[in-house]
Design an enzyme around this catalytic site. Sequence first.
Site, PDB file in Angstrom:
ATOM      1  N   HIS A   2     -12.773 -86.589 -23.951  1.00 51.49           N
ATOM      2  CA  HIS A   2     -14.044 -85.885 -23.735  1.00 51.49           C
ATOM      3  C   HIS A   2     -14.838 -85.839 -25.039  1.00 51.49           C
ATOM      4  O   HIS A   2     -15.591 -84.896 -25.284  1.00 51.49           O
ATOM      5  CB  HIS A   2     -13.755 -84.479 -23.219  1.00 51.49           C
ATOM      6  CG  HIS A   2     -14.939 -83.813 -22.563  1.00 51.49           C
ATOM      7  ND1 HIS A   2     -15.758 -84.448 -21.657  1.00 51.49           N
ATOM      8  CD2 HIS A   2     -15.443 -82.543 -22.684  1.00 51.49           C
ATOM      9  CE1 HIS A   2     -16.687 -83.618 -21.238  1.00 51.49           C
ATOM     10  NE2 HIS A   2     -16.532 -82.447 -21.853  1.00 51.49           N
ATOM     11  N   HIS A  13     -17.873 -83.187 -28.937  1.00 52.07           N
ATOM     12  CA  HIS A  13     -18.676 -82.812 -27.771  1.00 52.07           C
ATOM     13  C   HIS A  13     -20.171 -82.988 -27.995  1.00 52.07           C
ATOM     14  O   HIS A  13     -20.977 -82.112 -27.639  1.00 52.07           O
ATOM     15  CB  HIS A  13     -18.376 -81.359 -27.373  1.00 52.07           C
ATOM     16  CG  HIS A  13     -18.637 -81.079 -25.922  1.00 52.07           C
ATOM     17  ND1 HIS A  13     -19.874 -80.726 -25.441  1.00 52.07           N
ATOM     18  CD2 HIS A  13     -17.825 -81.101 -24.845  1.00 52.07           C
ATOM     19  CE1 HIS A  13     -19.824 -80.524 -24.142  1.00 52.07           C
ATOM     20  NE2 HIS A  13     -18.576 -80.745 -23.740  1.00 52.07           N
ATOM     21  N   HIS A  31     -13.192 -75.772 -15.858  1.00 52.13           N
ATOM     22  CA  HIS A  31     -13.075 -75.666 -17.314  1.00 52.13           C
ATOM     23  C   HIS A  31     -11.864 -74.815 -17.678  1.00 52.13           C
ATOM     24  O   HIS A  31     -11.624 -73.784 -17.043  1.00 52.13           O
ATOM     25  CB  HIS A  31     -14.331 -75.059 -17.926  1.00 52.13           C
ATOM     26  CG  HIS A  31     -15.565 -75.874 -17.710  1.00 52.13           C
ATOM     27  ND1 HIS A  31     -16.271 -75.842 -16.531  1.00 52.13           N
ATOM     28  CD2 HIS A  31     -16.212 -76.768 -18.521  1.00 52.13           C
ATOM     29  CE1 HIS A  31     -17.307 -76.662 -16.612  1.00 52.13           C
ATOM     30  NE2 HIS A  31     -17.301 -77.240 -17.810  1.00 52.13           N
ATOM     31  N   ASP A  57     -12.383 -79.417 -18.255  1.00 52.29           N
ATOM     32  CA  ASP A  57     -13.089 -79.903 -19.443  1.00 52.29           C
ATOM     33  C   ASP A  57     -12.985 -78.947 -20.621  1.00 52.29           C
ATOM     34  O   ASP A  57     -12.789 -77.738 -20.447  1.00 52.29           O
ATOM     35  CB  ASP A  57     -14.577 -80.096 -19.121  1.00 52.29           C
ATOM     36  CG  ASP A  57     -14.831 -81.362 -18.330  1.00 52.29           C
ATOM     37  OD1 ASP A  57     -13.846 -82.004 -17.914  1.00 52.29           O
ATOM     38  OD2 ASP A  57     -16.009 -81.696 -18.108  1.00 52.29           O
ATOM     39  N   ASP A  58     -13.137 -79.536 -21.803  1.00 54.13           N
ATOM     40  CA  ASP A  58     -13.396 -78.829 -23.071  1.00 54.13           C
ATOM     41  C   ASP A  58     -12.171 -78.230 -23.751  1.00 54.13           C
ATOM     42  O   ASP A  58     -12.294 -77.586 -24.794  1.00 54.13           O
ATOM     43  CB  ASP A  58     -14.436 -77.706 -22.890  1.00 54.13           C
ATOM     44  CG  ASP A  58     -15.758 -78.228 -22.374  1.00 54.13           C
ATOM     45  OD1 ASP A  58     -16.007 -79.436 -22.520  1.00 54.13           O
ATOM     46  OD2 ASP A  58     -16.541 -77.433 -21.809  1.00 54.13           O
TER      47      ASP A  58
END
Length: 723
Positions: A140, A144, A241, A89-90
């Site tokens: 995603h 955010h 991540h 993620d991210d």
Amino acid sequence: MPKAARGSRRRRLSMRFLLPMLLLVAMLAMLMLRGYVHSEILADHRIRPEAATDKVPDKILDGGPVIDTRGGRTTSLDVPDRDIVLTFDDGPDPTWTPKVLDVLKKHHAHGVFFVTGTMTSRYPELVKRIVDEGNEVGVHTFSHPDLSFQSKKRIDWELSQTQLAITGAAGIRTSLFRPPYSSSADAMDNLSWPVTEYIGTRGYLTAVNNTDSEDWQKPGVAKIISNATPRDGKGAIVLMHDSGGDRHQTVQALDRFLPEMQAKGYRFDNLTEALGARSALTPVTGVNLWKGKAWIFLVQASDNITDVLVVGLAITGSLVIARFALMLLLSVLHARRVRRKDFAWGPPVTEPVTVLVPAYNEAKCIENTVRSLMASEHPVEVIVVDDGSADGTARIVEAMDLPNVRVVRQHNAGKPAALNRGLANASHDLVVMMDGDTVFEPATVRELVQPFGDPRVGAVAGNAKVGNRDSLIGAWQHIEYVMGFNLDRRMYDVLRCMPTIPGAVGAFRTSALERVGGMSDDTLAEDTDITMAMHRDGWRVVYAEKARAWTEAPETVQQLWSQRYRWSYGTMQAIWKHRGALLDRGPSGRFGRVGLPLVALFMVVAPILAPLIDVFLLYGLVFGPTEKTFLAWLGVLAIQAFCAAYAFRLDRERMTHLVSLPLQQILYRQLMYVVLLQSWITALTGGRLRWQKLRRTGVVEAPGGPVPTQRSRSGSDDRRPVA
């Protein structure tokens, strides 16, 4: 003037203003785009509290980590046994994503990267590498946010902007989605479930996780591996991540986890491979592809331009601080030197001097100007050169019938020609030059010529004062004259590289003028041109602080714009004309080694970069860090206020006008920025300027009359240019 010609002129004037403003707006737009992409604009960092779950179907709460609400379905899916879907993620992150990809490639494994639109826009090459190496990408969101707080319109925006970035980066579209701040399916509640349902109507398959490595807590490599390992041979979607901080433990854990689990018979597939579904990635072509590419191009351009602007801001800040420091230090040295009781330039200068007054349509001012000269404490011969005036300027002077005052008439040929004509008629070796809208104090001429007691001095700059300072524009110019021009002249005097003898009050040796060819019309700043020429001929040029002249300054924005446009453009011309000074040797080369670079830095480069201070001020106030930005701006203003107060004290001026200094920094400076930018554009495009007369009001009176309340200074010339 015919109507067509008037309309054409208005169009030229509007474009003269429009083009610099468009450049400033473009610069602001690039900063806004950067703030938008870096989540500094429209960012929402709220995280919802826990909520009830009674509206979430049991089969979702008790189901697998893949939730399909497309087409009205409410389906939950599990990953098959001994199948691990690694999800990250991210990202993408320029430091850690490549390392994660290297480890996956090393162990022949694939994963799913749930990317944000902001990071994708900034690092598109990493998203392309993710896809090219057989991995999947998912949405995603763009910035955010917790979607539970967002409207459907904002959710659509988050999805579409991220897809636009992915398309521009890799030429594909994805149907995979993971909401920010999500965990496992059993954590779904009444706030997040409606979002998941809506996401399905937009064509997305939602993937949460059922195995959290908790790598974001940096618990150690062994703990990450333990957390990521499925129990009893089950399949899993593992949350990791590749961005958001130091991920070296994640990379190290992956490098051990992959071979260990592969040895136990586990596969590391993409999500759609694990589910036996068709690929979530579909190629994009046509207009949508080019929209994505255009987006990536603009984002990359905004980042690059912003980087350049930040460098420019650093340069500007350094130049501003350096200039203030030099002005303060050297002006202190100058004041101490010239104010010593035993200071003298040489033997007292008592010989008569010729005062040249070039005049073009100065009927409202010329009588005050001449009478102020007649009150001089020093013997003077006054020559008024009427440069083709159509308002009876010459007749007014002749009607005064004053001794030692002559009128020389000529057809209109410009100020340099008028001054040269006056020089040809001068009776004395020392000449003083002044503008037709200026008045001298009784001691001005005497103070102005005393430096000629030093035979090395070829020219002297006087102290020009704004008289009409009671208006707001006048007060701003008054601050500028006292703080900028006169502190500058003290600094340049100490450095022995004075760049300009002001046209309003200056004195020369005629022998020195003859050696450099007299006044030139090669530039629009003949005063700067002649001063630089005298430096190159080896003469000293100094500043006489007590030689005060009261001059009429522009009283409207339009007049001020036109005057400063000519000044800045003429200065650029003079710098270019005398660029050879950089190669001059010997004592005359000092100006080229010191003066010309300082003039270029402080009068051309620094002002054109100075808008960056205010642009970043606005950016910081709106998008943060607001408090630090405001304090930094106050710090710069405090330095300027200190310099201004010191300059006013040196010139024995009242401090009351400094009340308008903050407003000057906000409004007046911006006008000067645009003027200088316009001058740069004119110079780079090879544009030409023509002369136009400034409108006079005649408010400056001779000493003995009312106290001057001056207005706009005509500066080093009595004409004003327009494009």
